[in-house]
Scaffold this motif. Structure first.
Motif, PDB file in Angstrom:
ATOM      1  N   GLU A 173       0.836  -1.204   0.000  1.00 35.96           N
ATOM      2  CA  GLU A 173       0.000   0.000   0.000  1.00 35.96           C
ATOM      3  C   GLU A 173       0.869   1.252   0.000  1.00 35.96           C
ATOM      4  OE1 GLU A 173      -4.061  -1.269   2.369  1.00 35.96           O
ATOM      5  OE2 GLU A 173      -2.251  -0.943   3.556  1.00 35.96           O
ATOM      6  N   THR A 174       1.893   1.264   0.836  1.00 33.11           N
ATOM      7  CA  THR A 174       2.774   2.430   0.928  1.00 33.11           C
ATOM      8  C   THR A 174       3.506   2.653  -0.389  1.00 33.11           C
ATOM      9  OG1 THR A 174       3.078   2.063   3.296  1.00 33.11           O
ATOM     10  CG2 THR A 174       4.723   3.439   2.176  1.00 33.11           C
ATOM     11  N   ARG A 175       3.990   1.568  -0.996  1.00 35.62           N
ATOM     12  CA  ARG A 175       4.764   1.696  -2.233  1.00 35.62           C
ATOM     13  C   ARG A 175       3.902   2.143  -3.408  1.00 35.62           C
ATOM     14  NH1 ARG A 175       6.702   2.667  -6.104  1.00 35.62           N
ATOM     15  NH2 ARG A 175       8.622   1.987  -7.126  1.00 35.62           N
ATOM     16  N   THR A 176       2.665   1.671  -3.485  1.00 38.47           N
ATOM     17  CA  THR A 176       1.802   1.992  -4.621  1.00 38.47           C
ATOM     18  C   THR A 176       0.940   3.217  -4.397  1.00 38.47           C
ATOM     19  OG1 THR A 176       0.027   0.536  -3.806  1.00 38.47           O
ATOM     20  CG2 THR A 176       1.674  -0.444  -5.268  1.00 38.47           C
ATOM     21  N   GLY A 177       0.775   3.621  -3.134  1.00 37.40           N
ATOM     22  CA  GLY A 177      -0.099   4.744  -2.833  1.00 37.40           C
ATOM     23  C   GLY A 177      -1.574   4.400  -2.947  1.00 37.40           C
ATOM     24  N   LYS A 178      -1.880   3.124  -2.923  1.00 38.04           N
ATOM     25  CA  LYS A 178      -3.266   2.666  -3.018  1.00 38.04           C
ATOM     26  C   LYS A 178      -3.600   1.809  -1.802  1.00 38.04           C
ATOM     27  CE  LYS A 178      -2.943   2.533  -8.062  1.00 38.04           C
ATOM     28  NZ  LYS A 178      -3.017   1.692  -9.280  1.00 38.04           N
ATOM     29  N   SER A 179      -4.891   1.653  -1.552  1.00 32.26           N
ATOM     30  CA  SER A 179      -5.323   0.919  -0.360  1.00 32.26           C
ATOM     31  C   SER A 179      -5.854  -0.451  -0.720  1.00 32.26           C
ATOM     32  CB  SER A 179      -6.414   1.699   0.384  1.00 32.26           C
ATOM     33  OG  SER A 179      -5.917   2.942   0.826  1.00 32.26           O
ATOM     34  N   GLY A 180      -5.526  -1.429   0.130  1.00 31.54           N
ATOM     35  CA  GLY A 180      -6.113  -2.751   0.011  1.00 31.54           C
ATOM     36  C   GLY A 180      -7.425  -2.807   0.773  1.00 31.54           C
ATOM     37  N   THR A 181      -7.892  -4.000   1.026  1.00 32.15           N
ATOM     38  CA  THR A 181      -9.159  -4.197   1.748  1.00 32.15           C
ATOM     39  C   THR A 181      -8.915  -5.139   2.910  1.00 32.15           C
ATOM     40  OG1 THR A 181     -10.384  -3.970  -0.322  1.00 32.15           O
ATOM     41  CG2 THR A 181     -11.561  -4.915   1.552  1.00 32.15           C
ATOM     42  N   ARG A 182      -9.440  -4.769   4.056  1.00 33.20           N
ATOM     43  CA  ARG A 182      -9.300  -5.604   5.246  1.00 33.20           C
ATOM     44  C   ARG A 182     -10.679  -6.013   5.734  1.00 33.20           C
ATOM     45  NH1 ARG A 182      -5.273  -2.259   4.698  1.00 33.20           N
ATOM     46  NH2 ARG A 182      -3.128  -2.842   5.307  1.00 33.20           N
ATOM     47  N   ILE A 183     -10.857  -7.303   5.928  1.00 32.78           N
ATOM     48  CA  ILE A 183     -12.134  -7.839   6.395  1.00 32.78           C
ATOM     49  C   ILE A 183     -12.125  -7.820   7.926  1.00 32.78           C
ATOM     50  CG2 ILE A 183     -13.722  -9.782   6.315  1.00 32.78           C
ATOM     51  CD1 ILE A 183     -13.104  -8.487   3.613  1.00 32.78           C
ATOM     52  N   PRO A 184     -13.126  -7.204   8.554  1.00 36.18           N
ATOM     53  CA  PRO A 184     -13.172  -7.210  10.024  1.00 36.18           C
ATOM     54  C   PRO A 184     -13.142  -8.627  10.572  1.00 36.18           C
ATOM     55  CG  PRO A 184     -14.785  -5.683   9.132  1.00 36.18           C
ATOM     56  CD  PRO A 184     -14.233  -6.439   7.973  1.00 36.18           C
ATOM     57  N   SER A 185     -12.448  -8.807  11.668  1.00 32.63           N
ATOM     58  CA  SER A 185     -12.352 -10.135  12.279  1.00 32.63           C
ATOM     59  C   SER A 185     -13.724 -10.599  12.746  1.00 32.63           C
ATOM     60  CB  SER A 185     -11.384 -10.089  13.472  1.00 32.63           C
ATOM     61  OG  SER A 185     -11.851  -9.180  14.451  1.00 32.63           O
ATOM     62  N   GLY A 186     -13.913 -11.898  12.724  1.00 29.37           N
ATOM     63  CA  GLY A 186     -15.164 -12.473  13.208  1.00 29.37           C
ATOM     64  C   GLY A 186     -16.171 -12.782  12.121  1.00 29.37           C
ATOM     65  N   THR A 187     -15.938 -12.332  10.887  1.00 33.29           N
ATOM     66  CA  THR A 187     -16.911 -12.627   9.829  1.00 33.29           C
ATOM     67  C   THR A 187     -16.804 -14.071   9.364  1.00 33.29           C
ATOM     68  OG1 THR A 187     -15.408 -11.978   8.043  1.00 33.29           O
ATOM     69  CG2 THR A 187     -16.774 -10.245   9.016  1.00 33.29           C
ATOM     70  N   GLY A 188     -15.614 -14.665   9.463  1.00 30.93           N
ATOM     71  CA  GLY A 188     -15.411 -16.028   8.996  1.00 30.93           C
ATOM     72  C   GLY A 188     -15.359 -16.152   7.492  1.00 30.93           C
ATOM     73  N   LEU A 189     -15.252 -15.021   6.789  1.00 34.39           N
ATOM     74  CA  LEU A 189     -15.278 -15.024   5.330  1.00 34.39           C
ATOM     75  C   LEU A 189     -13.979 -14.469   4.763  1.00 34.39           C
ATOM     76  CD1 LEU A 189     -18.865 -13.623   4.739  1.00 34.39           C
ATOM     77  CD2 LEU A 189     -18.148 -16.002   4.638  1.00 34.39           C
ATOM     78  N   SER A 190     -13.614 -14.961   3.607  1.00 37.65           N
ATOM     79  CA  SER A 190     -12.456 -14.413   2.905  1.00 37.65           C
ATOM     80  C   SER A 190     -12.900 -13.238   2.045  1.00 37.65           C
ATOM     81  CB  SER A 190     -11.813 -15.479   2.019  1.00 37.65           C
ATOM     82  OG  SER A 190     -12.633 -15.729   0.880  1.00 37.65           O
ATOM     83  N   LEU A 191     -11.916 -12.504   1.534  1.00 36.70           N
ATOM     84  CA  LEU A 191     -12.217 -11.362   0.677  1.00 36.70           C
ATOM     85  C   LEU A 191     -12.993 -11.793  -0.561  1.00 36.70           C
ATOM     86  CD1 LEU A 191     -11.818  -8.351  -0.016  1.00 36.70           C
ATOM     87  CD2 LEU A 191      -9.668  -8.993  -1.130  1.00 36.70           C
ATOM     88  N   LEU A 192     -12.653 -12.925  -1.140  1.00 37.29           N
ATOM     89  CA  LEU A 192     -13.354 -13.385  -2.333  1.00 37.29           C
ATOM     90  C   LEU A 192     -14.821 -13.653  -2.034  1.00 37.29           C
ATOM     91  CD1 LEU A 192     -12.007 -15.834  -4.983  1.00 37.29           C
ATOM     92  CD2 LEU A 192     -14.333 -16.052  -4.160  1.00 37.29           C
ATOM     93  N   GLU A 193     -15.094 -14.301  -0.920  1.00 38.82           N
ATOM     94  CA  GLU A 193     -16.475 -14.598  -0.547  1.00 38.82           C
ATOM     95  C   GLU A 193     -17.265 -13.318  -0.304  1.00 38.82           C
ATOM     96  OE1 GLU A 193     -14.571 -18.454   1.575  1.00 38.82           O
ATOM     97  OE2 GLU A 193     -15.750 -17.113   2.806  1.00 38.82           O
ATOM     98  N   VAL A 194     -16.639 -12.358   0.368  1.00 42.37           N
ATOM     99  CA  VAL A 194     -17.306 -11.080   0.638  1.00 42.37           C
ATOM    100  C   VAL A 194     -17.649 -10.376  -0.671  1.00 42.37           C
ATOM    101  CG1 VAL A 194     -16.931  -8.754   1.552  1.00 42.37           C
ATOM    102  CG2 VAL A 194     -16.363 -10.736   2.943  1.00 42.37           C
ATOM    103  N   LYS A 195     -16.698 -10.338  -1.582  1.00 45.01           N
ATOM    104  CA  LYS A 195     -16.931  -9.633  -2.835  1.00 45.01           C
ATOM    105  C   LYS A 195     -17.963 -10.343  -3.698  1.00 45.01           C
ATOM    106  CE  LYS A 195     -12.653  -6.971  -3.392  1.00 45.01           C
ATOM    107  NZ  LYS A 195     -13.317  -5.693  -3.709  1.00 45.01           N
ATOM    108  N   LEU A 196     -17.940 -11.665  -3.708  1.00 45.18           N
ATOM    109  CA  LEU A 196     -18.918 -12.389  -4.507  1.00 45.18           C
ATOM    110  C   LEU A 196     -20.328 -12.127  -3.993  1.00 45.18           C
ATOM    111  CD1 LEU A 196     -19.227 -14.262  -6.896  1.00 45.18           C
ATOM    112  CD2 LEU A 196     -18.960 -16.201  -5.371  1.00 45.18           C
TER     113      LEU A 196
END
Length: 354
Positions: A184-207
């Motif tokens: 993130e620091t090198r590219t100047g862009k932000s990733g995505t962080r899933i709050p703990s406790g959801t039990g889901l991965s980023l792919l599942e959340v986005k789908l």
């Protein structure tokens, strides 16, 4: 509505009540509550995302190829006529700066060796967290290896997605959170962080977010999220079907037909292949329903019509008005517009007071 707000929609339990369960026999699965009526557009909550992600009886993700994943993306882009991803999103801006053997070492997770062969600040950044990564370390490592490959090649958006995905798969993996932060620091862009406790991965959340955006008629943001899923899991038939649905709802029927056609190539289930075939045909018709066939005209037996006419004439000549009338009425049933039969019936009516 901003992209950050849209992505957070999927984390709200009141909008997607998901229950994640792990079973030895059936692997992992997610079950959505309720049903969505848009089955023809592949937004049926009975088709849970997680069932499509895991090998039966395991937690090993099927789609985390650490070497040829980008080639699969390029193949799908070509097969769809270039409409799955924006062309600018696929450019590897730094590939030509790095020799083949060094890039091969990066793809295989040998960052220490890659650093020795090539003095590159991005490789050095990866090496500061990992001298080596291997698929055997787990699914998070596979996603992290993909992220490192994209980052070194200059596909920054892909790298951030994959590093975020890796963190969502294993938030406590050594060095992983710092690796994402460094990208993130090198590219100047932000990733995505899933709050703990959801039990889901980023792919599942986005789908699942694609379904929410469809319901909210936010079709343009939905296209972007579908592409995110397809970056993380190239060729996923559900994401392709939903991407086609977004194009369809935006009345871009040609793109919808292309993407649905690609989803049809990737889909293996017979029922859904049948639905996709219908959807492709619908898009090719520009969204117009299939025309109804014109009713078939009955075949007229001209010989029978002529025989009835002669019978009516002969019966009239013989003074049998009832038989004559019956013959001409049968002619009318066969050929309602027959002028001879109508004229004869009018004459019989006048003569006999019928």
């Amino acid at each position: 509505m901003g992209s950050a707000e849209l992505e957070m929609m999927s984390l709200r339990i009141r909008t997607i009540p998901l229950v994640l369960a792990v079973g030895l026999g059936n692997g992992a699965y997610a079950q959505n509550s309720g049903r969505d009526p848009s089955l023809e557009l592949f937004f049926d909550p009975s088709r849970p995302a997680v069932q499509q992600l895991y090998l039966p009886g395991t937690r090993v993700l099927k789609h985390l190829d650490t070497v040829s994943f980008h080639e699969r993306i390029l193949t799908d882009q070509e097969l769809s006529g270039g409409v799955v991803y924006p062309a600018s999103d696929l450019v590897a801006t730094r590939d030509r700066r790095i020799d083949f053997s060094t890039m091969e070492a990066v793809r295989e997770g040998r960052y220490g060796e890659a650093g020795l062969a090539h003095d590159d600040e991005r490789i050095a950044l990866v090496r500061s967290f990992y001298q080596r990564l291997s698929p055997e370390q787990g699914q998070w490592a596979r996603a992290a290896m993909q992220a490192a490959t994209d980052f070194v090649a200059g596909r920054d958006r892909h790298a951030l997605l994959r590093a975020s995905y890796a963190v969502s798969l294993n938030p406590v993996a050594p060095g992983l959170a710092g690796f994402l932060k460094a990208i993130e620091t090198r590219t100047g862009k932000s990733g995505t962080r899933i709050p703990s406790g959801t039990g889901l991965s980023l792919l599942e959340v986005k789908l699942n977010l694609t379904k929410e955006l469809f319901k909210a008629k936010q079709y343009t943001p939905m296209l972007r999220i579908c592409r995110d899923v397809l970056i993380l899991k190239p060729g996923d038939p559900t994401a392709l079907a939903r991407l086609g649905s977004g194009y369809y709802m935006l009345r871009d029927y040609e793109k919808a037909a292309s993407v649905w056609g690609l989803a049809l190539k990737r889909e293996t289930r017979s029922g859904e292949r049948k639905s996709l075939s219908s959807m492709v045909a619908l898009a090719k018709r520009g969204g117009r329903p299939k025309p109804r066939p014109e009713p078939r005209k009955p075949v007229i037996d001209l010989a029978l019509v002529e025989a009835l006419y002669q019978k009516g004439v002969l019966a009239h000549a013989a003074g049998d008005a009832a038989a004559s009338q019956s013959a001409f009425e049968k002619m009318i049933l066969l050929v309602p517009e027959d002028k001879r039969a109508r004229k004869a019936l009018r004459r019989l009516s006048v003569e006999g007071g019928l």
